[in-house]
Design a protein around this motif. Structure first.
Motif, short mmCIF file in Angstrom:
data_model
loop_
_atom_site.label_atom_id
_atom_site.label_comp_id
_atom_site.label_asym_id
_atom_site.label_seq_id
_atom_site.Cartn_x
_atom_site.Cartn_y
_atom_site.Cartn_z
N VAL A 140 0.84 -1.20 0.00
CA VAL A 140 0.00 0.00 0.00
C VAL A 140 0.87 1.25 0.00
CG1 VAL A 140 -1.77 1.29 1.25
CG2 VAL A 140 -1.90 -1.20 1.15
N GLY A 141 1.87 1.28 0.89
CA GLY A 141 2.77 2.43 0.98
C GLY A 141 3.56 2.66 -0.29
N ASN A 142 3.87 1.59 -1.00
CA ASN A 142 4.60 1.71 -2.26
C ASN A 142 3.69 2.05 -3.44
OD1 ASN A 142 7.39 1.15 -1.59
ND2 ASN A 142 6.74 -0.94 -1.13
N GLY A 143 2.39 2.10 -3.20
CA GLY A 143 1.45 2.45 -4.26
C GLY A 143 1.14 1.31 -5.20
N PHE A 144 1.46 0.07 -4.80
CA PHE A 144 1.16 -1.07 -5.67
C PHE A 144 -0.33 -1.38 -5.69
CE2 PHE A 144 5.60 -2.98 -4.64
CZ PHE A 144 6.19 -1.99 -5.40
N VAL A 145 -0.98 -1.25 -4.53
CA VAL A 145 -2.40 -1.61 -4.41
C VAL A 145 -3.13 -0.51 -3.65
CG1 VAL A 145 -1.93 -4.08 -4.49
CG2 VAL A 145 -2.03 -2.92 -2.27
N GLU A 146 -4.44 -0.43 -3.89
CA GLU A 146 -5.25 0.56 -3.17
C GLU A 146 -5.44 0.16 -1.72
OE1 GLU A 146 -8.86 0.97 -5.34
OE2 GLU A 146 -7.87 1.55 -7.22
N SER A 147 -5.64 -1.12 -1.48
CA SER A 147 -5.75 -1.66 -0.13
C SER A 147 -5.43 -3.14 -0.20
CB SER A 147 -7.15 -1.44 0.46
OG SER A 147 -8.09 -2.28 -0.19
N LEU A 148 -5.15 -3.74 0.95
CA LEU A 148 -4.82 -5.17 0.95
C LEU A 148 -6.04 -6.01 0.57
CD1 LEU A 148 -2.57 -5.46 4.14
CD2 LEU A 148 -1.90 -4.99 1.78
N ALA A 149 -7.21 -5.59 1.03
CA ALA A 149 -8.43 -6.35 0.76
C ALA A 149 -8.93 -6.16 -0.67
CB ALA A 149 -9.52 -5.97 1.75
N HIS A 150 -8.72 -4.97 -1.20
CA HIS A 150 -9.20 -4.66 -2.56
C HIS A 150 -8.08 -3.96 -3.33
CE1 HIS A 150 -13.25 -5.68 -1.21
NE2 HIS A 150 -13.05 -4.92 -0.16
N PRO A 151 -7.17 -4.74 -3.90
CA PRO A 151 -6.00 -4.15 -4.56
C PRO A 151 -6.33 -3.21 -5.70
CG PRO A 151 -5.66 -6.48 -4.17
CD PRO A 151 -7.11 -6.21 -3.87
N GLY A 152 -7.32 -3.57 -6.53
CA GLY A 152 -7.63 -2.76 -7.69
C GLY A 152 -6.54 -2.89 -8.74
N GLY A 153 -6.74 -2.30 -9.89
CA GLY A 153 -5.72 -2.31 -10.93
C GLY A 153 -5.38 -3.71 -11.43
N ASN A 154 -4.12 -3.90 -11.81
CA ASN A 154 -3.68 -5.17 -12.40
C ASN A 154 -2.66 -5.90 -11.51
OD1 ASN A 154 -1.81 -3.03 -13.01
ND2 ASN A 154 -0.80 -4.34 -14.51
N VAL A 155 -2.68 -5.61 -10.21
CA VAL A 155 -1.64 -6.12 -9.32
C VAL A 155 -2.24 -6.73 -8.05
CG1 VAL A 155 0.51 -5.56 -8.10
CG2 VAL A 155 -0.14 -4.26 -10.12
N THR A 156 -1.64 -7.82 -7.59
CA THR A 156 -1.93 -8.40 -6.28
C THR A 156 -0.72 -9.23 -5.87
OG1 THR A 156 -3.54 -9.62 -4.95
CG2 THR A 156 -3.00 -10.54 -7.11
#
Length: 343
Positions: A140-156
């Motif tokens: 989250v801090g690195n901006g990879f995902v919006e949140s741990l539960a709901h990453p969003g985008g194309n990354v998990t």
């Protein structure tokens, strides 16, 4: 005390031959022969590094081997309905960029990354190809995902440590070396989470409570390591902590050699350092769960709909022989809590 299961290794050519001979059986498990999928991966290690070679075996005890074995269980057979492509980013900025570009040009169905730097680079190169990070400390801090539960985008993917680990490492090394007055923190600011601050906050809080001085030992090149460690062989008595850092993993042999040369106790975040002759490590147990997510993505699930998962277990490893060589008497109370004691 638990023992690490022995690895059953099969070379990749033998594995592909075995897979081909049983393809019909695996296809019956649900694999689809309509087209050859591409699963791609990046590694910060050289392709001839011992860890890379070990990872390429068909064994659940290695990250890539576990991925391949896990996919096979789910009906994906290398050389039959998917092919596996791996590139090394080792060798400097130009090699790093070239490796990322090569994978993107393959138009893979999913990319597996193994470090924060790799994930950031691949995300900058594509917003559409699904990305699964095998390890990330602060997604989250690195901006990879919006949140741990709901990453969003194309990354998990999967997290490997929490910020509180800094304080835990200090607690453990102080149990092994109770009379230290200072602790050195080894890391490369360019390759450790938040340039080290991700772990330093909890480490400094623990140090303040225990009366231990924290001395930062940043390194940016292999040649810096010997001098950084030698500083802690002199009075006042010291021990060291290695942060989660892909640069340190690549240079683990150099680090272990310097700690032995200068007789400096150090605690590490991964068992890779123990395999190279380290004193003790505390970190997440290696669980290869990426096959679950790669399989779902290959079958059409969006990466951003899959929650980021945290480690389920941490393990403490201690090498008593290394402790003896450093002149340490590891307390029984610490040994009793170890998941594995090496001699």
């Amino acid at each position: 005390m638990t023992e690490r299961p022995s690895a059953f290794a099969v070379d990749r050519r033998g594995f592909i031959r075995l897979a081909g001979s049983t393809a019909a059986g695996w296809l019956a498990l649900g694999a689809t022969p309509d087209r050859m999928r591409v699963v791609a991966s990046l590694t910060v290690l050289p392709l001839d590094d011992e860890l890379t070679r070990r990872s390429m075996t068909d064994s659940a005890t290695t990250r890539l081997g576990g991925l391949i074995a896990g996919l096979r269980q789910r009906g994906w057979v290398e050389g039959v309905n998917y092919r596996f492509e791996i590139r090394s980013t080792f060798g400097g900025p130009d090699k790093f960029k070239a490796a990322v570009r090569e994978l993107i040009d393959l138009k893979p169905d999913v990319i597996l990354t193994g470090s924060t730097g790799e994930t950031a680079a691949v995300m900058a190169a594509t917003k559409t190809i699904p990305i699964v990070f095998a390890t990330s400390n602060d997604p989250v801090g690195n901006g990879f995902v919006e949140s741990l539960a709901h990453p969003g985008g194309n990354v998990t993917g999967f997290t490997s440590s929490t910020a509180e680990m800094g304080g835990k490492w200090l607690q453990l090394i102080r149990e092994a070396v109770p009379d230290i007055a200072r602790v050195g923190v080894l890391f490369n600011p360019a390759t450790t989470p938040r340039a080290g601050r991700f772990f330093l906050d909890s480490l400094e809080q623990e140090a303040a409570a225990s009366g231990v001085a924290v001395v930062l030992a940043p390194v940016s090149a292999t040649a810096d390591i010997d001098g950084a460690i030698s500083r802690f062989s002199e009075a006042p008595k010291a021990a060291m902590i290695a942060l989660v850092d892909s640069f340190l993993v690549v240079n683990r042999q150099t680090i272990i050699a310097a700690t032995a040369k200068y007789r400096v106790p150090m605690i590490y975040p991964f068992h890779y350092f123990m395999d190279a002759g380290g004193l003790m490590s505390y970190g997440p147990t290696l669980e290869v769960r990426s096959a679950d997510y790669v399989d779902l993505i290959l079958r059409g699930t969006k990466a951003g709909d899959l929650p980021v998962q945290a480690p389920r277990k941490y393990e403490l490893l201690i090498n008593r022989t290394v402790g003896n060589a450093l002149g340490l008497t590891i307390p029984f109370t610490l040994l009793a809590r170890a998941d594995e004691i090496r001699e």
